[in-house]
Write a protein that holds these residues in place. Structure first.
Motif, mmCIF file in Angstrom:
data_model
loop_
_atom_site.group_PDB
_atom_site.id
_atom_site.type_symbol
_atom_site.label_atom_id
_atom_site.label_comp_id
_atom_site.label_asym_id
_atom_site.label_seq_id
_atom_site.Cartn_x
_atom_site.Cartn_y
_atom_site.Cartn_z
ATOM 1 N N ASN B 128 0.832 -1.036 0.042
ATOM 2 C CA ASN B 128 0.052 -0.046 -0.034
ATOM 3 C C ASN B 128 0.803 1.306 -0.102
ATOM 4 O O ASN B 128 0.612 2.277 -0.660
ATOM 5 C CB ASN B 128 -1.014 -0.064 1.117
ATOM 6 C CG ASN B 128 -2.424 -0.375 0.903
ATOM 7 O OD1 ASN B 128 -3.103 -0.032 0.096
ATOM 8 N ND2 ASN B 128 -2.731 -1.697 1.461
ATOM 9 N N VAL B 129 1.959 1.293 0.853
ATOM 10 C CA VAL B 129 2.820 2.530 0.926
ATOM 11 C C VAL B 129 3.612 2.709 -0.153
ATOM 12 O O VAL B 129 3.778 3.674 -0.820
ATOM 13 C CB VAL B 129 3.781 2.238 2.142
ATOM 14 C CG1 VAL B 129 4.710 3.511 2.085
ATOM 15 C CG2 VAL B 129 2.826 2.280 3.508
ATOM 16 N N ALA B 130 4.025 1.399 -0.834
ATOM 17 C CA ALA B 130 4.709 1.573 -1.858
ATOM 18 C C ALA B 130 3.961 1.812 -3.575
ATOM 19 O O ALA B 130 4.451 1.939 -4.439
ATOM 20 C CB ALA B 130 5.515 0.100 -2.447
ATOM 21 N N ARG B 179 1.617 6.321 2.856
ATOM 22 C CA ARG B 179 1.485 6.492 1.632
ATOM 23 C C ARG B 179 1.807 7.588 0.813
ATOM 24 O O ARG B 179 2.389 7.950 0.018
ATOM 25 C CB ARG B 179 0.245 5.896 1.164
ATOM 26 C CG ARG B 179 -0.049 5.618 -0.401
ATOM 27 C CD ARG B 179 -1.248 4.907 -0.729
ATOM 28 N NE ARG B 179 -2.366 5.839 -0.183
ATOM 29 C CZ ARG B 179 -3.561 5.326 -0.046
ATOM 30 N NH1 ARG B 179 -4.192 4.204 -0.478
ATOM 31 N NH2 ARG B 179 -4.650 6.020 0.459
ATOM 32 N N ALA B 180 1.105 8.853 1.936
ATOM 33 C CA ALA B 180 1.430 9.925 1.314
ATOM 34 C C ALA B 180 2.883 10.572 1.297
ATOM 35 O O ALA B 180 3.190 11.370 0.394
ATOM 36 C CB ALA B 180 0.292 10.998 1.929
ATOM 37 N N LEU B 181 3.251 10.050 2.350
ATOM 38 C CA LEU B 181 4.879 10.714 2.589
ATOM 39 C C LEU B 181 5.835 10.020 1.501
ATOM 40 O O LEU B 181 6.783 10.594 1.346
ATOM 41 C CB LEU B 181 5.221 10.554 3.827
ATOM 42 C CG LEU B 181 4.701 11.398 5.137
ATOM 43 C CD1 LEU B 181 5.058 10.843 6.313
ATOM 44 C CD2 LEU B 181 5.139 12.699 4.889
ATOM 45 N N ALA B 182 5.488 8.754 1.207
ATOM 46 C CA ALA B 182 6.449 7.813 0.430
ATOM 47 C C ALA B 182 6.940 8.565 -0.887
ATOM 48 O O ALA B 182 8.193 8.586 -1.113
ATOM 49 C CB ALA B 182 5.857 6.530 -0.049
ATOM 50 N N GLY B 183 6.036 9.311 -1.495
ATOM 51 C CA GLY B 183 6.458 10.074 -2.754
ATOM 52 C C GLY B 183 7.344 11.315 -2.323
ATOM 53 O O GLY B 183 7.594 11.872 -3.613
#
Lengths: 683, 344
Positions: B128-130, B179-183
């Motif tokens: 999900n995070v990726a 998830r929002a921070l990952a990018g």
């Protein structure tokens, strides 16, 4: 209905009752329906026997003759007409080729000894292995057991033929259905176009596809497969689209907010999340396919259906039961395997924890495949593994046993079954049928127009009149009225069953739990096999077809009613009980009125199912349109009439469907027309 | 306003057919919502909205349900297509962006955290995070490495292979946050992210957001209906009603000088001593005040000044960037405390 509504309003009013309640008056709809009944009865009493437009069985109209000519024209021009040459014949050959592959592998090769390519042992092993790979060990065992039992019944080749056609049809249905379902799920516009088409296809009894397809594609496996694809693809399309539409808005939005392209959205979000529903669609499509493949025996599709049809036509109950049993077992097997597959499609957390890890499973799947290959090889070299040994044939034993039992039942229970049959036929069926068939057609026109106007206004009236006119134009008014009478009688019984069992199930979850598996099982069986046991009990009469129709349609109606009743908000029921209602009052004043949409829906589904069955019932002695269709398959001189009868069934189906739909969805309730803001999403 | 991260000008969102004409029509655009619905069948969810969000600011959009705040935040990345106006992000007007540009913007610059999380149930926490990185086309190793970092950052280490439904609501929202921070976006949009959580978890998550903001300094736009959450998190707060901005300012501005009765009513239950600074209650320096009286900054919260004022024998002087701007005494403090109690 509206009367109970008024009462409901009266009893549930919390304000102190006004001094003078308005006198209860009949609604406009009730008046219209009442006048329809009056017109009909008066017309019957004063004018019966005139204008019935009955057409004797062997007589034809000009239309029928010109359809016959069309038939011979097609036959003689098949080889030079460009439509056939470049479109239809290649299509037929392609479908035939695919069907031939599966038939050769599982059932019989067309050359040499006529043994299947992988023998019976190889077939059993391979199918068991596939069931294990897509499902679990339990359904694999079931598959092996069922196919071995086919052999013991002496029906392995027939069953394998049926199975091969089902596999062909399901694969082609997926080829057509999945992309269309995805399109309909993703695009609202496609869905809008496709839905009415699917609705229409669903109201057609399986039967009526056959004649026109046989005309175009000749009789044989190709027509059977194409008919089956037409019948099995709609549930696949519908459920695929439904699965994709059912994805929660917030998940879709979240993925959009990360910048997915529409293809990425489809493959990472929509298809994975809809997988379960899609596999359920495959389940329904498979069951539909089996149902159709057996009926397609009428246009010379090989397999179990042929055995049943032949047995029904010669009233050979034992053989029919033996083959019917195979069909039932195959239905159960296909249902279980595809259901197991849909469970496997659940996200890992919702699945029951399996004891074996994924890796172990993969190893077992691989190892068993090696075993399967060995068995296939064995089947290709040893005769005993290629053809099911004849020495262990239980078929004659089953057939004989059933024959004896049937004979015993017919002689000893005749007092019971015969009396029941005669009582219903004389007291209910005959008078009603007379009242429908003996009434002049213009009176029926007027009465049905009034009913249509009561439920759906001018638009519906116009449609109903158009359908009736078409039936007259087809020259089959009399037969259509016979079918209509049987259908209506059966539907009334279905509705009684639906309400009684539905209310019981809706009110008691224990009863619901008890009944539901029975109903589910009832719905998975092909229409055909319902005829068999009742033929054994009641002999070949119209009554048998009606009872079979009732049994076939009841599960759907009962389930819809049960869902409707249990869908009534518990708070409302609680409030009714708290204000001192008896259970009877709760049922009649709260639950049934609130579930009236389900009532209409149950009537609608009941009618469609019954119609399908009453038509198939021609095989065991029901007259009417179904008989014309069957006769058209058998006698080429009656081909045109059969085709016309098929069309008449379509118009009758549309008429009944539209009226009941209108009754269900325009039930007098205040519709809340809230202005829904339409969100325009970035595509 | 080149320094602003997000700049919104005259933004309208009108739902309903023919909505596009309404912002242009001087008569219709002035109608209140109920009349507009009656006249045209349209609902103006966002009306003529203009504001700027500075880089690194936490900007809170606040309003009751139906005020249009969720629509507004979706208009910022065109999850809902605005009817008219402009939204520029980093100088680029996104309403003119082509679909590919818009996708790029969503992938690189803005990410969003949702009220109901919007996690994919068929993917593990790690996947999900990726997800966002996968969408961009990042290689497997790279995206998993980055996702593991972020998962640790939001305190979910050890849960990588769990599925969303095995987690509590608070933990699911941490996944949404990760998830929002990952990018590594420039800005994060929050749409009522903590409304579905119970109060204790909500407090934790608010603290988490404050911590992350301190560590990373990202621009944040935060939608909430909870005033205390708005005051806790927001550098500036925009209060919306019926799709319009009613007032926009810092928390103490809203409480200290509400623009109208609506705002006044809204903030009436806020403990004023916890929000207002000395600036709001300072009086002119009296001649009797000794020059060596204690001095406090005008940005001091009143509550923090209580001790000094109560222990000083004289009024306390208030300074603002080096100059004395006024004074406060026990009476002025007490009157604030009294009004706070009365409100509570």
């Amino acid at each position: 209905m509206s009367a109970t509504l008024i009462e409901l309003e009266k009893t549930s009013g919390t304000e102190p009752a006004p001094a003078k309640l308005p006198r209860r008056r009949l609604s406009r709809r009730a008046l219209l329906l009442l006048s329809a009944a009056v017109v009909w009865i008066a017309g019957f009493v004063f004018l019966h026997g005139t204008g019935t437009l009955a057409l004797p069985t062997s007589e034809l109209t000009d239309l029928h003759r010109s359809l016959n000519h069309f038939n011979s024209w097609v036959a003689s021009n098949r080889d030079d007409n460009p439509v056939f040459l470049y479109l239809l014949s290649p299509l037929r050959s392609a479908v035939d080729a695919v069907a031939a592959v599966f038939t050769t592998v599982f059932a019989a090769s067309s050359i040499g000894l006529g043994l299947p390519e992988i023998g019976w042992l190889g077939t059993v092993a391979l199918l068991g292995w596939i069931a294990f790979a897509v499902g679990n060990a339990r359904v694999a065992l079931l598959t092996v057991a069922v196919f071995t039992f086919f052999g013991l019944q002496g029906l392995f080749v027939e069953a394998a033929h049926t199975f091969a056609l089902v596999v062909t049809a399901v694969l082609l249905s997926l080829l057509v259905g999945l992309p269309m379902g995805v399109l309909a799920g993703v695009s609202g516009r496609v869905e809008k176009i496709i839905t009415p088409v699917l609705d229409f296809m669903q109201i057609l009894p399986t039967f009526v596809y056959l004649a026109p397809l046989a005309l175009v594609f000749l009789i044989g496996p190709a027509s059977a497969v194409i008919a089956t694809v037409i019948y099995a693809a709609p549930p696949i399309i519908r459920l695929t689209a439904h699965g994709i539409r059912g994805i929660p808005e917030n998940t879709r939005e979240a993925s959009d907010s990360l910048g997915t392209t529409s293809l990425q959205r489809l493959f990472t979000l929509q298809i994975p999340m809809a997988k379960r529903t899609i596999v359920m669609g495959i389940n329904q499509g498979t069951m539909a396919a089996l149902s159709m493949v057996t009926i397609a025996a009428l246009i010379a599709a090989p397999g179990l259906g042929q055995v049943v049809v032949r047995a029904l036509q010669s009233l050979d109950v034992g053989t029919a039961v033996n083959a019917g049993l195979s069909i039932v077992l195959m239905a159960i097997m296909l249902d279980r395997v595809t259901t197991a597959a849909s469970e496997r499609a659940l996200p890992a957390t919702q699945r029951r924890r399996s004891r074996v890890s994924r890796r172990t499973r993969m190893i077992v799947v691989g190892a068993t495949f090696a075993l399967v290959l060995m068995l296939v090889q064995l089947s290709r070299t040893m005769l005993w593994a290629a053809r099911f040994p004849q020495e262990v044939n239980l078929g004659p034993a089953i057939t004989g046993g059933v024959d004896n039992a049937s004979e015993w039942l017919q002689t000893h229970l005749f007092l019971l079954t015969g009396a029941f049959r005669e009582a219903v036929t004389l007291a209910f069926l005959n008078p009603f049928q007379t009242a429908v068939t003996e009434t002049p057609f213009f009176i029926m026109f007027a009465a049905l127009a009034l009913v249509a106007y009561a439920f759906g206004g001018w638009k519906l009236t116009a449609l109903v009149l158009a359908c009736l006119t078409m039936i007259i134009y087809l020259g089959l008014w009399g037969d259509a009225m016979v079918t209509l009478a049987s259908t209506l009688v059966a539907t009334v019984i279905v509705m009684v069953l639906g309400i009684v069992f539905g209310v019981a199930m809706g009110r008691s979850s224990r009863f619901d739990k008890l009944m539901r598996p029975v109903l589910d099982a009832g719905q998975t069986l092909p229409a055909f096999v319902y005829l068999v046991p009742f033929l054994g009990l009641f002999g070949a009469t119209r009554f048998t077809a009606i009872i079979a129709g009732v049994i076939y349609a009841a599960p759907a109606a009962i389930k819809i009613m049960a869902d409707g009743i249990s869908g009534v908000s518990p708070t409302v029921v609680e409030a009714a009980v708290a204000s001192g209602s008896t259970p009877w009052q709760v049922i009649t004043k709260v639950q049934l009125p609130m579930a009236r949409k389900s009532l209409g829906l149950a009537a609608n589904q009941g009618l469609i199912y019954v119609l399908a069955m009453v038509v198939v019932g021609a095989l065991v002695g029901a007259g009417g349109l179904g008989y014309d269709v069957v006769a058209g398959f058998v006698q080429s001189s009656l081909f045109g009439k059969g085709l016309a009868a098929g069309l008449a069934i379509v118009f009758l189906g549309i008429l009944l469907d539209r009226i009941t739909q209108a009754a269900a969805f325009t039930a007098p309730s205040r519709s809340l027309s809230t202005a829904q803001p339409t969100t325009t999403k970035e595509a | 306003m080149n320094s602003s991260a997000i700049s919104v000008r005259n933004l309208w969102k009108v739902f309903g057919s023919g909505g596009a004409k309404i912002p242009l029509d001087p008569e219709l655009s002035a109608l209140p919502s109920s009349n507009l619905l009656e006249r045209t069948g349209c609902v103006a969810a966002v009306r003529n909205m203009s504001f700027d969000v500075a880089k690194g600011e936490v900007f809170v959009i606040m309003g009751l349900s139906g005020s249009g705040k969720s629509t507004l935040i979706r208009c910022l990345t065109r999850l809902i297509e605005p009817t008219s106006g402009s939204v520029s992000i980093g100088g680029q007007d996104i309403l003119q962006a082509r679909p590919a540009e818009l996708r790029d913007l969503r992938r690189q610059k803005m990410s969003m955290v949702f009220q109901h999380f919007g996690l994919l149930p068929h993917r593990t926490v790690l996947d999900n995070v990726a997800y966002g990185l996968q969408i961009r086309g990042a290689a497997k190793n790279e995206r998993y490495a980055r996702s593991r970092e972020v998962i640790e950052l939001v305190g979910l280490k050890g849960y990588e292979s769990h599925f969303p439904e095995q987690l509590s609501g608070g933990m699911q929202q941490r996944v949404g946050l990760a998830r929002a921070l990952a990018g590594d976006p420039d800005a994060i949009l929050f749409d009522e992210p903590f409304s579905a959580l119970d109060p204790l978890i909500r407090r934790d998550m608010q603290a988490e957001v404050i911590r992350l903001h301190k560590d990373m300094g990202k621009t944040m736009v935060f939608v909430t209906h909870d005033l205390s959450e708005a005051l806790k998190l927001g550098d500036r707060i925009l209060i919306m009603r019926h799709g319009e901005a009613v007032q926009c300012g810092t928390g103490d501005e809203l409480v200290g000088s509400p623009a109208n009765d609506y705002i006044a009513d809204f903030v009436s239950e806020v403990p004023r001593s916890d929000v207002l600074t000395l600036k709001w209650i300072a009086e002119p320096v009296a001649s009797s005040t000794p020059g060596d009286a204690p001095v406090l900054s005008s940005a001091t919260i009143i509550r923090d000044a209580i001790h000094t004022v109560m222990h000083s024998s004289s009024p306390v002087l208030v300074e603002d960037s080096g100059t004395i701007t006024g004074q406060i005494d026990r009476d002025s403090i007490l009157s604030v405390l009294r009004s706070t109690r009365a409100a509570a």
